[in-house]
Write an enzyme that holds these catalytic residues in place. Structure first.
Site, PDB file in Angstrom:
ATOM      1  N   HIS A 127     -91.543 -31.432 -65.583  1.00 32.68           N
ATOM      2  CA  HIS A 127     -90.599 -32.313 -65.821  1.00 32.68           C
ATOM      3  C   HIS A 127     -89.614 -32.692 -64.554  1.00 32.68           C
ATOM      4  CE1 HIS A 127     -91.216 -30.933 -69.828  1.00 32.68           C
ATOM      5  NE2 HIS A 127     -91.267 -32.355 -70.167  1.00 32.68           N
ATOM      6  N   LYS A 170     -99.016 -38.558 -64.817  1.00 33.75           N
ATOM      7  CA  LYS A 170     -98.974 -38.338 -66.082  1.00 33.75           C
ATOM      8  C   LYS A 170     -97.972 -39.050 -67.042  1.00 33.75           C
ATOM      9  CE  LYS A 170     -97.974 -34.930 -69.735  1.00 33.75           C
ATOM     10  NZ  LYS A 170     -96.688 -34.100 -70.232  1.00 33.75           N
ATOM     11  N   LYS A 219     -92.947 -39.777 -71.836  1.00 35.49           N
ATOM     12  CA  LYS A 219     -91.704 -40.398 -72.441  1.00 35.49           C
ATOM     13  C   LYS A 219     -90.527 -40.215 -71.156  1.00 35.49           C
ATOM     14  CE  LYS A 219     -89.252 -42.849 -75.510  1.00 35.49           C
ATOM     15  NZ  LYS A 219     -89.674 -43.986 -75.801  1.00 35.49           N
ATOM     16  N   HIS A 256     -96.147 -41.438 -78.496  1.00 32.19           N
ATOM     17  CA  HIS A 256     -96.611 -42.208 -77.495  1.00 32.19           C
ATOM     18  C   HIS A 256     -98.235 -42.075 -77.472  1.00 32.19           C
ATOM     19  CE1 HIS A 256     -97.105 -38.926 -74.290  1.00 32.19           C
ATOM     20  NE2 HIS A 256     -95.706 -38.644 -74.509  1.00 32.19           N
ATOM     21  N   CYS A 277     -89.286 -27.968 -71.545  1.00 33.25           N
ATOM     22  CA  CYS A 277     -90.649 -27.368 -72.049  1.00 33.25           C
ATOM     23  C   CYS A 277     -90.311 -26.163 -72.937  1.00 33.25           C
ATOM     24  CB  CYS A 277     -91.244 -26.530 -70.924  1.00 33.25           C
ATOM     25  SG  CYS A 277     -91.809 -27.507 -69.481  1.00 33.25           S
ATOM     26  N   HIS A 330     -99.680 -38.592 -77.345  1.00 31.49           N
ATOM     27  CA  HIS A 330     -99.823 -37.874 -78.818  1.00 31.49           C
ATOM     28  C   HIS A 330    -101.142 -38.521 -79.501  1.00 31.49           C
ATOM     29  CE1 HIS A 330     -95.119 -37.562 -77.942  1.00 31.49           C
ATOM     30  NE2 HIS A 330     -95.701 -36.520 -77.870  1.00 31.49           N
ATOM     31  N   CYS A 349     -86.932 -23.803 -68.509  1.00 34.66           N
ATOM     32  CA  CYS A 349     -86.792 -25.519 -68.795  1.00 34.66           C
ATOM     33  C   CYS A 349     -86.518 -25.723 -70.177  1.00 34.66           C
ATOM     34  CB  CYS A 349     -88.126 -25.992 -68.336  1.00 34.66           C
ATOM     35  SG  CYS A 349     -88.302 -27.653 -68.690  1.00 34.66           S
ATOM     36  N   CYS A 378     -88.999 -27.585 -62.356  1.00 35.95           N
ATOM     37  CA  CYS A 378     -89.779 -27.667 -63.459  1.00 35.95           C
ATOM     38  C   CYS A 378     -91.147 -28.360 -62.803  1.00 35.95           C
ATOM     39  CB  CYS A 378     -89.304 -28.396 -64.830  1.00 35.95           C
ATOM     40  SG  CYS A 378     -90.912 -28.188 -66.096  1.00 35.95           S
TER      41      CYS A 378
HETATM   42  N1  MSP Z   1     -94.154 -29.146 -79.580  1.00 35.60           N
HETATM   43  C1  MSP Z   1     -94.960 -28.594 -78.586  1.00 35.60           C
HETATM   44  C2  MSP Z   1     -96.280 -28.243 -79.061  1.00 35.60           C
HETATM   45  C3  MSP Z   1     -96.390 -27.100 -80.150  1.00 35.60           C
HETATM   46  S1  MSP Z   1     -97.697 -26.618 -80.697  1.00 35.60           S
HETATM   47  C4  MSP Z   1     -97.593 -25.239 -81.520  1.00 35.60           C
HETATM   48  C5  MSP Z   1     -95.098 -29.786 -77.444  1.00 35.60           C
HETATM   49  N2  MSP Z   1     -94.890 -30.892 -78.152  1.00 35.60           N
HETATM   50  S2  MSP Z   1     -95.149 -32.337 -77.143  1.00 35.60           S
HETATM   51  O1  MSP Z   1     -94.395 -33.228 -78.180  1.00 35.60           O
HETATM   52  O2  MSP Z   1     -94.659 -32.259 -76.137  1.00 35.60           O
HETATM   53  O3  MSP Z   1     -96.620 -32.584 -77.165  1.00 35.60           O
HETATM   54  C6  MSP Z   1     -97.424 -31.968 -76.356  1.00 35.60           C
HETATM   55  C7  MSP Z   1     -98.907 -32.687 -76.449  1.00 35.60           C
HETATM   56  O4  MSP Z   1     -99.134 -34.015 -76.591  1.00 35.60           O
HETATM   57  C8  MSP Z   1     -99.703 -32.368 -75.407  1.00 35.60           C
HETATM   58  O5  MSP Z   1    -100.247 -31.052 -75.632  1.00 35.60           O
HETATM   59  C9  MSP Z   1    -100.890 -33.340 -75.758  1.00 35.60           C
HETATM   60  O6  MSP Z   1    -101.756 -32.805 -76.825  1.00 35.60           O
HETATM   61  C10 MSP Z   1    -100.122 -34.638 -75.974  1.00 35.60           C
HETATM   62  N3  MSP Z   1     -99.790 -35.186 -74.794  1.00 35.60           N
HETATM   63  C11 MSP Z   1     -98.413 -35.592 -74.269  1.00 35.60           C
HETATM   64  N4  MSP Z   1     -98.712 -36.446 -73.297  1.00 35.60           N
HETATM   65  C12 MSP Z   1     -99.826 -36.424 -73.124  1.00 35.60           C
HETATM   66  C13 MSP Z   1    -100.351 -37.382 -71.832  1.00 35.60           C
HETATM   67  N5  MSP Z   1     -99.923 -37.819 -70.920  1.00 35.60           N
HETATM   68  N6  MSP Z   1    -101.765 -37.114 -71.876  1.00 35.60           N
HETATM   69  C14 MSP Z   1    -102.642 -36.504 -72.829  1.00 35.60           C
HETATM   70  N7  MSP Z   1    -101.802 -35.682 -73.744  1.00 35.60           N
HETATM   71  C15 MSP Z   1    -100.604 -35.758 -73.927  1.00 35.60           C
HETATM   72  O7  MSP Z   1     -95.709 -29.627 -76.487  1.00 35.60           O
END
Ligand code: MSP
Length: 505
Positions: free
Chosen positions: A146, A300, A303, A17, A128, A20, A125, A143
């Site tokens: 979440h 925030k 998904k 999304h 997380c 990412h 969680c 959490c």
């Molecule tokens: N898999 C773990 C990270 C492991 S790194 C060794 C994880 N994955 S995640 O799919 O949840 O991705 C989290 C990351 O996605 C956040 O740290 C950020 O970089 C990005 N984001 C996810 N949602 C976001 C927002 N709403 N806003 C900005 N960035 C966001 O955590």
């Protein structure tokens, strides 16, 4: 100089999304900018495929975790190219080469005396994949991220002796004050350490989807350790027959969202120290993209909260440059920032299409109309404009090196705006009517085209597709930063340019 930039590896249990996309875009800007400076760059992204979230999602779908991972990893593998990102490698943690390296490194951590057996009891969680301390939970046992109810876990685990790293981590934060950027996140991490560190589970006994613990095959490593290590393991196998570790480790920028600060600013350096590896130069934190919900509150975007703005829809309609530009311009990097479709359209039309696209089209069109498409050799650009534009390249480089891509973009945009004012002030359409003003007209158009070209070079990391089209029309495709001053690369002729940012139909 070598530069290594990483994004977090994303969970494969959901589709990519905008959040990412944001991290990938920002990281790509660093990589592209450093390449413009001729540096030796490696840019890594990938997917985090082990652990409970994936196992749970697969179970619900009646699939094996590996099958789900294979299916979903593709969405993330195509994310980079669709965003115009230029990653050098995409790591998947289910890759057997990663698994093997994780086992090797964590065995070393044990051999170094930083692993102990113990019993974990506490809140967890599954979204997380994080064990929450009492001070982190909200509303009884929920959490904080979440808002779901946490599970009470009790299990016999192997533990990583994080508590033994308190002093070394404090010394790291004192000795490398820019280890975590921006500063306020360093303060946050430091405060966490000051509250006292507890040992953390290194393994889980109730899961099977993970990297097996070599000395205890009943257990798999807790997914965060396996995931964090991707940043190092990838370098050992990203290039067939070549180990890039010495060339690129320690990483220059590890870009992450603030949600995973604890893991990257505390667990990660401690683990590296335990394994006898160097810590990264900078952990670079960005804020959350926020979206207005039905009640007008900004929350925030995620998904699981169901309020996602689809990056692919925007790209299909407006192109990847437009999304890249919007996110970096709208949200000051490091801060949380609200995004919306309306805000996107406004910036697209007023800034990209009008201020930049139109400036480029107009400048080229005037050279074609008034000078037959050719610029006279030996005519110097207006020194006043040169003096204003030339320092921008150094400012951009400084901001990028300090982890501030929005500030870098803003510095270039001041140049774009200066050129727009210059067009209005010098009114080439008036000069063109008077033969006696021919020399002046030539200077104005040479200045404009040279200014547009140098600004475009600086914008390349942000909007690469449009910049490449524009530079092709000017016959000067090189994007190296040496060419980002006004007179650096003379333009002799221009070709017609279709609108860079057309109005969406
Ligand atoms: N898999 C773990 C990270 C492991 S790194 C060794 C994880 N994955 S995640 O799919 O949840 O991705 C989290 C990351 O996605 C956040 O740290 C950020 O970089 C990005 N984001 C996810 N949602 C976001 C927002 N709403 N806003 C900005 N960035 C966001 O955590």
């Amino acid at each position: 100089m070598s530069r290594y930039v990483t994004t977090p590896i994303f969970y494969v249990n959901a589709a990519p999304h905008l959040g990412h996309a944001y991290t990938v875009i920002a990281s790509d800007v660093f990589a592209r900018h450093w390449r413009q400076r001729g540096e030796d760059v490696f840019f890594l992204t990938g997917t985090d495929e082990h652990g409970e979230p994936v196992a749970l999602a697969a179970e619900k779908l009646g699939m094996t975790p590996k099958a789900l991972a294979d299916q979903n990893a593709v969405h993330f593998q195509t994310l980079g190219p669709r965003l115009g990102a230029s990653e050098d490698f995409f790591i998947r943690t289910s890759d057997p080469r990663h698994v093997e390296r994780v086992q090797e490194i964590l065995t070393r951590v044990k051999d170094n005396g930083f692993v102990a057996e113990g019993t974990y009891e506490g809140w967890y969680c599954p979204r997380c994949a994080d064990f929450k301390t009492e001070s982190e939970i909200v509303d009884g046992n929920r959490c904080p991220i979440h808002k779901i109810e946490l599970t009470r876990e009790q299990e016999q685990n192997w533990f990583f002796k994080l508590s033994e790293f308190e002093d070394r981590l404090k010394a790291l934060f004192d000795g490398q004050p820019d280890f975590v950027l921006p500063q306020r996140f360093a303060n946050e991490a430091r405060a966490f350490i000051d509250r006292g560190l507890h040992d953390v589970s290194l393994s889980r006994s109730k899961l099977t989807w993970g990297v097996p613990v070599p000395w205890d095959p009943e257990q798999v490593f807790y997914v965060w350790w396996d995931a964090l290590l991707n940043y190092v393991t990838a370098l050992s196998f990203a290039r067939e027959g070549e180990d890039l570790t010495d060339r690129f480790w320690p990483a220059t920028f590890q870009v992450i969202g603030k949600d995973i600060l604890k893991f990257h600013a505390i667990y990660w350096p401690a683990l590296l120290m335990a394994a006898g590896l160097e810590v990264p130069r900078h952990i670079l934190i960005h804020g959350f993209l926020l979206m207005k919900d039905a009640s007008g509150e900004e929350t925030k975007m995620s998904k699981s909260l169901g309020n996602v703005l689809d990056p692919f829809e925007i790209i299909d309609q407006y192109g990847s440059d437009a999304l890249r530009f919007y996110l970096l311009r709208e949200v000051s990097f490091g801060q949380d920032g609200g995004v919306s479709v309306d805000g996107f359209v406004t910036r697209y039309e007023s800034e990209l299409a009008n201020e930049f696209g139109n400036l480029a089209s107009r400048s080229i069109a005037m050279v074609r109309r008034y000078l037959g498409g050719e610029l006279p050799a030996g005519v110097a650009a207006d020194p006043a404009i040169t003096a204003e534009l030339d320092p921008i390249a150094a400012t951009v480089a400084e901001h990028i090196d300090a982890g501030a891509p929005s500030a870098a973009l803003d510095a270039v945009w001041q140049g774009v705006r200066r050129l727009n004012r210059y067009v209005e002030e010098s009114a080439p359409w008036t000069l063109s009517k008077d033969d006696a003003k021919r020399a002046e007209l030539e200077t104005v158009l040479v200045t404009l085209i040279a200014g547009v070209r140098s600004t475009a070079v600086l914008l390349h990391p942000f909007i690469p597709v449009a910049v490449e089209k524009l530079l092709a029309a000017l016959g000067t495709p090189d994007v190296s930063l040496d060419g980002a001053t006004v007179g650096a690369v003379p333009v002799s002729a221009v070709e017609e340019l279709a609108p860079l940012f057309p109005k969406a139909s």
